[in-house]
Design an enzyme around this catalytic site. Structure first.
Site, PDB file in Angstrom:
ATOM      1  N   PRO A 193      59.079  63.834  67.436  1.00  0.00           N
ATOM      2  CA  PRO A 193      59.031  65.293  67.265  1.00  0.00           C
ATOM      3  C   PRO A 193      59.326  65.720  65.834  1.00  0.00           C
ATOM      4  CG  PRO A 193      60.079  64.768  69.327  1.00  0.00           C
ATOM      5  CD  PRO A 193      59.823  63.457  68.649  1.00  0.00           C
ATOM      6  N   CYS A 194      58.491  66.642  65.357  1.00  0.00           N
ATOM      7  CA  CYS A 194      58.479  66.924  63.923  1.00  0.00           C
ATOM      8  C   CYS A 194      58.746  68.382  63.579  1.00  0.00           C
ATOM      9  CB  CYS A 194      57.116  66.523  63.367  1.00  0.00           C
ATOM     10  SG  CYS A 194      55.746  67.308  64.252  1.00  0.00           S
ATOM     11  N   GLN A 195      59.310  69.150  64.516  1.00  0.00           N
ATOM     12  CA  GLN A 195      59.482  70.583  64.261  1.00  0.00           C
ATOM     13  C   GLN A 195      60.247  70.850  62.961  1.00  0.00           C
ATOM     14  OE1 GLN A 195      59.792  69.112  67.120  1.00  0.00           O
ATOM     15  NE2 GLN A 195      58.990  70.328  68.802  1.00  0.00           N
TER      16      GLN A 195
END
Length: 395
Positions: free
Chosen positions: A81-83
């Protein structure tokens, strides 16, 4: 028969990344994913794969070995996850150290299974991201992979360069223990007006209308989870999407209000909700008062003869069909992402916002809906191009 490379997809979502590798001739052995509906989608489309529904942090080293250690995994894929690194996130200038994030879990899988190749996908903004100590995040990621004995290279790839009818840039980090002459594939496609005039080697990238024009015509509120085709395939892209499919899944139009349909009918190509006449402006939630907020990116009517804009996780509210007065269906989004028609998405088409579910304590309902799964995915055609380049050299 030559041995197929075995692939494990971590943070797999619906499985677009590994589907591209399967299309290129690899064998998808398994997946690890924390979302229930995404796991159901993966299982439905990869019935022979071992799909583990779990937070990866809860799988200790011995459990990972028990699950996948005997399979001799050749390639591990992952999109941690790269938020925190996204340009859509206002806090992206102050990310945490990746060594204390889910990237560390991706590394841990590499340490345990020792695959020949590891490939990580992320947002392009990761290149510019620094930790709170001023270190480049990508430098840390590269160094950590090198410590495991990998040669590492990274590159931002544009999806239209590989036949995906969508303007979508993604960063890929390829780490290999085998000697690669080229870590990344050469472009195979271009947008019409950028074709190489001298060699003419590149194919034209399909447009949005090339991708979806053969799907059954729907007005708002029409369609369903299973439909019959009603129109013939008229181009190479459409024929390719239909291979292996006699029916169509996930082609249900949104249940728009009469007022929203009227707003859409006032919009021409390139217009968004902010361009609608004053009397059709959005209303405040549960009110007859006009909303003072105007989101320029919401509900934009797409040009048919261009590639689509980037399909995000919430694309059910981002785009208006080029000719119909409604948003895209999940299947139209899947076509734009290059998922073939036989690929079925499980779970509900949409759910109420995750923020609202959290606020109301309804976390058991917090799943990735069909639109989320599609928008989060690596386009399979882009993954296939990466896979063909790697697999050819692994032989």
């Amino acid at each position: 028969m030559k041995k197929k490379a075995k692939v494990l997809d971590t943070f797999s979502g619906a499985g677009g990344f590994s589907l591209g590798f399967q299309m290129a001739g690899a064998e998808v052995i398994g997946a690890i994913e924390s979302d229930l509906w995404a796991c159901e989608t993966f299982k439905a489309n990869h019935p022979k794969a071992k799909v583990i529904h779990s937070d990866i942090k809860k799988l200790n080293d011995s459990k990972i070995r028990e699950l996948f250690g005997k399979s001799k995994i050749d390639i591990v894929l992952g999109g941690p996850p790269c938020q925190g690194y996204s340009i859509a996130n206002k806090k992206s200038g102050d990310p945490k150290d990746p060594r204390n994030s889910l990237f560390e879990e991706f590394l841990r899988i590499g340490k345990i299974l020792n695959p020949q190749v590891m490939i990580m996908e992320n947002v392009p903004n990761l290149i510019n991201s620094r930790t709170q100590n001023g270190e480049f995040v990508l430098t840390i990621i590269t160094q950590e992979l090198e410590k495991l004995g990998y040669d590492v290279q990274h590159k931002v790839l544009e999806a239209t360069s590989y036949g995906v009818p969508q303007i979508r840039k993604r960063l890929f980090v390829v780490a290999s223990k085998i000697k690669l002459k080229s870590f990344f594939p050469e472009p195979t496609h271009c947008i019409n007006n950028t074709k190489d005039l001298f060699t003419n080697k590149l194919d034209s990238c399909p447009t949005l209308w090339d991708a979806i024009s053969d799907l059954p015509e729907l007005e708002a509120r029409e369609g369903g989870e299973v439909l019959q085709y009603t129109l013939p395939a008229i181009n190479k892209f459409q024929k390719t999407m239909r291979i292996g499919s006699k029916i169509l899944f996930n082609h249900k139009a949104m249940n728009h209000s009469k007022r929203l349909v009227e707003r859409f009918s006032s919009m021409k190509w390139g217009d968004s909700s902010s361009d609608a006449p004053d009397h059709l402006r959005p209303l405040k939630r549960n009110s007859l008062e006009f909303s003072e907020k105007s989101f320029d990116q919401n509900n934009r009517r797409m040009y048919p003869e261009k590639p689509c804009h980037t399909i995000p996780a919430s694309f059910y509210a981002n785009f208006v069909h080029p000719y119909k007065n409604r948003n895209f269906t999940a299947r139209e989004g899947a076509r734009i992402q290059t998922f073939p028609d036989w690929f079925v998405f499980k779970g509900k088409p949409t759910i109420v916002s995750h923020k609202l579910l959290q606020k109301e304590g309804r976390l058991e309902e917090k799943h990735l809906c069909q639109y989320n799964q599609i928008g989060n995915a690596v386009p399979p055609f882009l993954a296939k191009a990466i896979a063909k380049n790697i697999l050819k050299q692994m032989e």
